[in-house]
Design an enzyme around this catalytic site. Structure first.
Site, PDB file in Angstrom:
ATOM      1  CG  LEU A   2      11.410  -0.786 -11.100  1.00 56.17           C
ATOM      2  CD1 LEU A   2      12.764  -0.351 -11.655  1.00 56.17           C
ATOM      3  CD2 LEU A   2      11.529  -0.987  -9.593  1.00 56.17           C
ATOM      4  CB  ILE A   3       6.573   1.492 -15.907  1.00 53.17           C
ATOM      5  CG1 ILE A   3       5.327   2.289 -16.310  1.00 53.17           C
ATOM      6  CG2 ILE A   3       6.683   0.199 -16.715  1.00 53.17           C
ATOM      7  CD1 ILE A   3       5.383   2.855 -17.710  1.00 53.17           C
TER       8      ILE A   3
ATOM      9  CE  LYS B 137       7.091   0.774  -3.822  1.00 55.51           C
ATOM     10  NZ  LYS B 137       7.147   2.043  -3.081  1.00 55.51           N
TER      11      LYS B 137
ATOM     12  N   GLY C 159       9.142   6.009  -9.501  1.00 59.91           N
ATOM     13  CA  GLY C 159       8.294   7.195  -9.381  1.00 59.91           C
ATOM     14  C   GLY C 159       8.067   7.619  -7.947  1.00 59.91           C
TER      15      GLY C 159
ATOM     16  CD  GLN D  52       6.647   6.621  -2.534  1.00 63.96           C
ATOM     17  OE1 GLN D  52       6.526   7.819  -2.728  1.00 63.96           O
ATOM     18  NE2 GLN D  52       6.021   5.720  -3.274  1.00 63.96           N
TER      19      GLN D  52
ATOM     20  CB  CYS E 192     -11.327  -8.139  -3.812  1.00 56.75           C
ATOM     21  SG  CYS E 192     -11.374  -7.126  -5.308  1.00 56.75           S
TER      22      CYS E 192
END
Length: 483
Positions: free
Chosen positions: A185-186, A267, A289, A298, A457
């Site tokens: 997953l990049i 995620k 990552g 995480q 933004c």
């Protein structure tokens, strides 16, 4: 030119069958990588080394071969050698002395020898005999066993003498294709590029999966860095680049899910989608990552909740790395500049996110979502062979950035409503519309096309991405407002 390639030490301790398979894989990889350089390059494998014969290469081609071998997984180091045939120890002395006698004059030197095969002498005997002969013939300053100015390196295998001209360090790891495949997953940032590289170095054929949250500009950047990683470290194997349109899924999360669970649920949606795609190609594992405690999603508890979204294996090569280590590695492998300029997606930012989410609460939040959108995203995924991925890149439209809007310009605030509420945009002379980025594609065609619209933004990244998307669809009355 002749090169002797030494394989990664872990391969040497494998069983005979596994070792033969890995050496064969490395030999085939090297052949495939060197074939475009020139014809006549001979790659021969043996039990503990691979020999490359390339007698007709010019200097530029030789440099290209050396560069490729330095970044080929599975190679511990390789030697540039001249090879001679001998019968006795005196033959070795007579071969080496004319070559090195003048080179050691006025300098310190030493002799290092490695030997394999049946001989009436040992490696130490070679070093002493050759060293004494050179000392007598070359008029050196002296012998230094620790920091010699000239080191005479000899490798003897059976009746072949290899005089080493240069030693080059390899990448290490296992030959690419020697292990199973993975789907990485990049996002194009530091973490995902380094984790992808580490899997490739370990011999894992690494496919790339990109979740497009912010438009064409981000996708172009990720395609560039994925192609770079593959062409530099993995070109011996064919892999895929998969782009998954995830804007609708993000919009669903932002409108249906409590803000404190957004990161974890995003995620979970990603790994579900990636697992579904991996299953199509019999890819047994996913790679991310993620690093423990780097961000709120995480923590170990949250990672456990994410893992439970799919039974697929999720590998995290950077689990115990700190950010400085990751950035240092990105610099070494050449992805740092890509990562520094990669647009940072700022759409799903949880306000006071949970660091210890409970699975039952996450499931309750997910029940509010229309999960058919996730299935649709997977169905719309675009799969491109990595060697063709740059051919699929569209030319990005230039977007004008405006610091001071004109009186009749309409400003569209594309931030998430929570961001707008926390930091409202107030302008005296211009109309301000609030259209979050995840609704912009649907609502913009309904606006008055005679007006000029400036997207806004906080960071100027999301607004620029959305402006590019709208211009790609033919809306030329779109600019970016960056005060």
């Amino acid at each position: 030119m002749q090169l002797i390639v030494k394989i990664f030490p872990e391969i040497i301790i494998k069983s005979k069958t596994v070792r033969q398979r890995l050496v064969k894989q490395l030999r085939n990889n090297i052949r495939r990588l060197l074939k475009p350089i020139a014809s006549g390059i001979d790659v021969v494998g043996s039990w503990d080394r691979i020999t490359i014969h390339a007698p007709t290469l010019n200097e530029a081609q030789q440099a290209e071969v050396i560069d490729i071998l330095k970044r080929t997984p599975g190679i511990h180091h390789f030697l540039r050698v001249d090879t001679y045939t001998f019968e006795t120890l005196d033959d070795i002395i007579n071969i080496v002395c004319p070559i090195y006698a003048n080179q050691i004059t006025g300098k310190t030197f030493c002799v290092r020898a490695k030997r394999a095969g049946r001989h009436p002498f040992k490696s130490g005997d070679i070093e002493r005999a050759v060293g004494a002969a050179l000392y007598a013939a070359g008029k050196p300053k002296g012998v230094s066993l620790t920091e010699p100015e000239v080191q005479v390196t000899l490798e003897i295998k059976d009746q072949k003498l290899h005089i080493v001209g240069a030693r080059y360090e390899g990448l290490g790891g296992y030959p690419l294709g020697g292990q199973e495949s993975c789907l990485s997953l990049i996002s194009g940032g530091f973490d995902s590029t380094v984790s992808s590289f580490l899997m490739m170095k370990r011999g894992v054929r690494t496919h790339f999966c990109f979740f497009n949250l912010g438009g064409l500009a981000h996708e172009v950047g990720v395609k560039q860095v994925a192609h770079y990683l593959w062409s530099r470290y993995g070109a011996s194997q064919r892999v895929h680049f998969i782009s998954v349109p995830f804007a609708d899924v993000v919009g669903e999360i932002l409108t249906k899910v409590h803000h404190s669970y957004m990161g974890v649920i995003l995620k979970r949606c990603m790994v579900r989608a990636a697992a579904s795609l991996a299953k199509r190609w019999d890819i047994p594992g996913l790679v991310t990552g993620e690093s423990i405690a780097q961000v709120s999603s995480q923590t170990m508890i949250n990672l456990s909740v994410i893992d439970q979204a799919t039974p697929a294996l999720i590998l995290r090569p950077l689990a115990c790395w700190d950010k400085e280590q990751i950035i240092r590695m990105a610099r070494e492998i050449g992805t740092e500049d890509f990562a520094k300029t990669m647009p940072e997606y700022c759409g799903v930012i949880s306000d006071r996110p949970h660091t210890a989410a409970k699975l039952e609460d996450v499931l309750a939040e997910e029940a509010k979502m229309d999960m058919h959108l996730l299935d649709e995203a997977v169905a719309k995924a675009q799969v491109t062979p990595i060697d063709q991925v740059m051919e699929s890149v569209k030319t990005l439209h230039d977007v004008t950035i405006v610091a001071t809007p004109q009186k009749d310009d309409v400003i569209i605030d594309v931030r998430h409503p929570d961001e707008q509420e926390a930091k409202p945009l107030h302008l005296t002379n211009n109309q301000v519309l609030s259209i979050p980025f995840y609704e912009l594609g649907r609502k913009f065609p309904e606006l008055d096309h005679s007006r000029r619209y400036l997207l806004y933004c906080d960071r100027g990244v999301m607004s620029q991405m959305q402006a590019v998307e709208l211009k790609e669809k033919g809306h030329d009355n779109v600019l970016v407002y960056r005060p």
